[in-house]
Design an enzyme around this catalytic site. Structure first.
Site, PDB file in Angstrom:
ATOM      1  N   TYR A 156      -5.661  -2.401   2.279  1.00  0.00           N
ATOM      2  CA  TYR A 156      -4.992  -1.760   1.144  1.00  0.00           C
ATOM      3  C   TYR A 156      -5.991  -1.689  -0.002  1.00  0.00           C
ATOM      4  CZ  TYR A 156      -1.130  -0.922  -2.217  1.00  0.00           C
ATOM      5  OH  TYR A 156      -0.275  -0.388  -3.171  1.00  0.00           O
ATOM      6  N   LYS A 185      -5.296   2.138   3.728  1.00  0.00           N
ATOM      7  CA  LYS A 185      -4.476   2.915   2.794  1.00  0.00           C
ATOM      8  C   LYS A 185      -5.277   3.060   1.505  1.00  0.00           C
ATOM      9  CE  LYS A 185      -0.453   2.939  -0.209  1.00  0.00           C
ATOM     10  NZ  LYS A 185       0.625   2.168  -0.865  1.00  0.00           N
TER      11      LYS A 185
END
Length: 323
Positions: A156, A185
């Protein structure tokens, strides 16, 4: 592409499920303890799953990960699983987000995620000692986390919540080789990173997802595989439609819808988590009292701001209701 067994042991052409994943909001009661409001929470899970999203992320930024205990996260994962099974989506992908101050605790969170029934673990860089964290430390962290995790890791990258620490393309090139790291992500908006990941790796090995839906089409155009977007908390069918249009090769229609969605998403971006929760509760008919973030995050109280965000996001109502 023909299905293959990827490096995470999943029979798929993708290391992480493609499409639209939604970082579900977490709804709390309006009392001193602010316990999870399970009536609203389960209703929201049902809304998301029945409207076609490809996966749910529990305890992402929009889900207020930093405020949730390990026990609450496990309960949320089990609740999603129960709802998905009742609806008939037994293989529904569930990702659990993690916030930890050290590698040891992050590894333990992956074990708890597996036990609760999560398929993937979404991991931020521990940032309390950000002044000492260099590129080598970031690589070491994710490699050690992936070594110890019983489920695949999704990196992330969100510099805005980890004191500016960034998983750059050099780091991604190294981490993508790890057999238990599925993808990244990119909430940093790094469209070039998406392209570089696509150039370096097969989708069955390591893939990149947009961190917002307002650049989904650009991300898909350079090899991205989907999006993890808070907008899907309110407009799941529109987000899925955008993805489906592009995958079907209907590029002009996808681009036109992307423009509309990008205008609308500014409401979520400017409104913040409390504004997002307020407008989702308002438009979904949930009690306004359940939309408050856990304190000390302030209540979204300004009448002027409420009217602004309501006007900003409502431009997609007609499209969402057309299905």
């Amino acid at each position: 592409m023909q299905p293959v067994t990827n490096r995470n042991g999943v029979h798929s052409t993708y290391s992480y499920p493609p499409g639209i994943h939604v970082p579900s909001l977490t709804f709390f009661g309006d009392d001193a303890r602010q316990e999870i409001d399970w009536t609203v929470q389960e209703k929201h899970f049902e809304f998301l799953i029945t409207n076609g999203v490809h996966g749910i992320v529990i305890a992402g930024t929009n889900g207020e990960a930093a405020t949730l205990s390990s026990a609450e996260k496990a309960q949320l994962v089990r609740a999603v699983r129960k709802t998905a099974q009742r609806i008939g989506r037994q293989q529904f992908p569930v990702t659990l987000g993690g916030v930890a101050g050290c590698t040891r605790d992050a590894v333990q969170q992956t074990v708890e995620a597996k036990e609760a029934g999560a398929d993937f673990f979404l991991a931020l860089i521990p940032s309390f000692f950000h002044f000492a964290i260099d590129q080598a430390a970031i690589i070491n962290y994710f490699e050690e986390l992936a070594d110890g995790s019983p489920i695949p890791i999704l990196i992330y990258n969100f510099p805005g919540v980890v004191a500016g620490l960034d998983v750059n393309s050099e780091i991604l090139e190294v981490l993508g080789k790890h057999p238990n790291i599925a993808g990244v992500k990119l909430t940093c908006g790094g469209i070039a990173k998406v392209a570089r990941v696509a150039a370096a790796y097969k989708r069955s090995e390591f893939c990149a997802l947009a961190g917002q839906s307002d650049w989904l089409v650009p991300a898909l155009s350079v090899g991205g595989t989907g999006c993890i977007t808070g907008v899907a908390n309110l407009y799941p069918k529109t987000c899925v439609q955008l993805y489906d249009l592009y995958v079907a090769g209907k590029f002009e229609e996808a681009s036109a819808l992307q423009v509309k969605l990008s205008v609308m998403e500014w409401g979520f971006a400017k409104g913040g988590i409390n504004g997002t929760k307020w407008v989702v509760a308002k438009k979904r008919g949930y009690p306004e009292t359940s939309s408050h973030c856990r304190r000390p995050y302030p209540v979204y109280a300004s009448a002027e701001k409420k009217q602004w965000i309501l006007n900003q996001v409502s431009v997609l109502d007609e499209n969402e209701e057309s299905f």
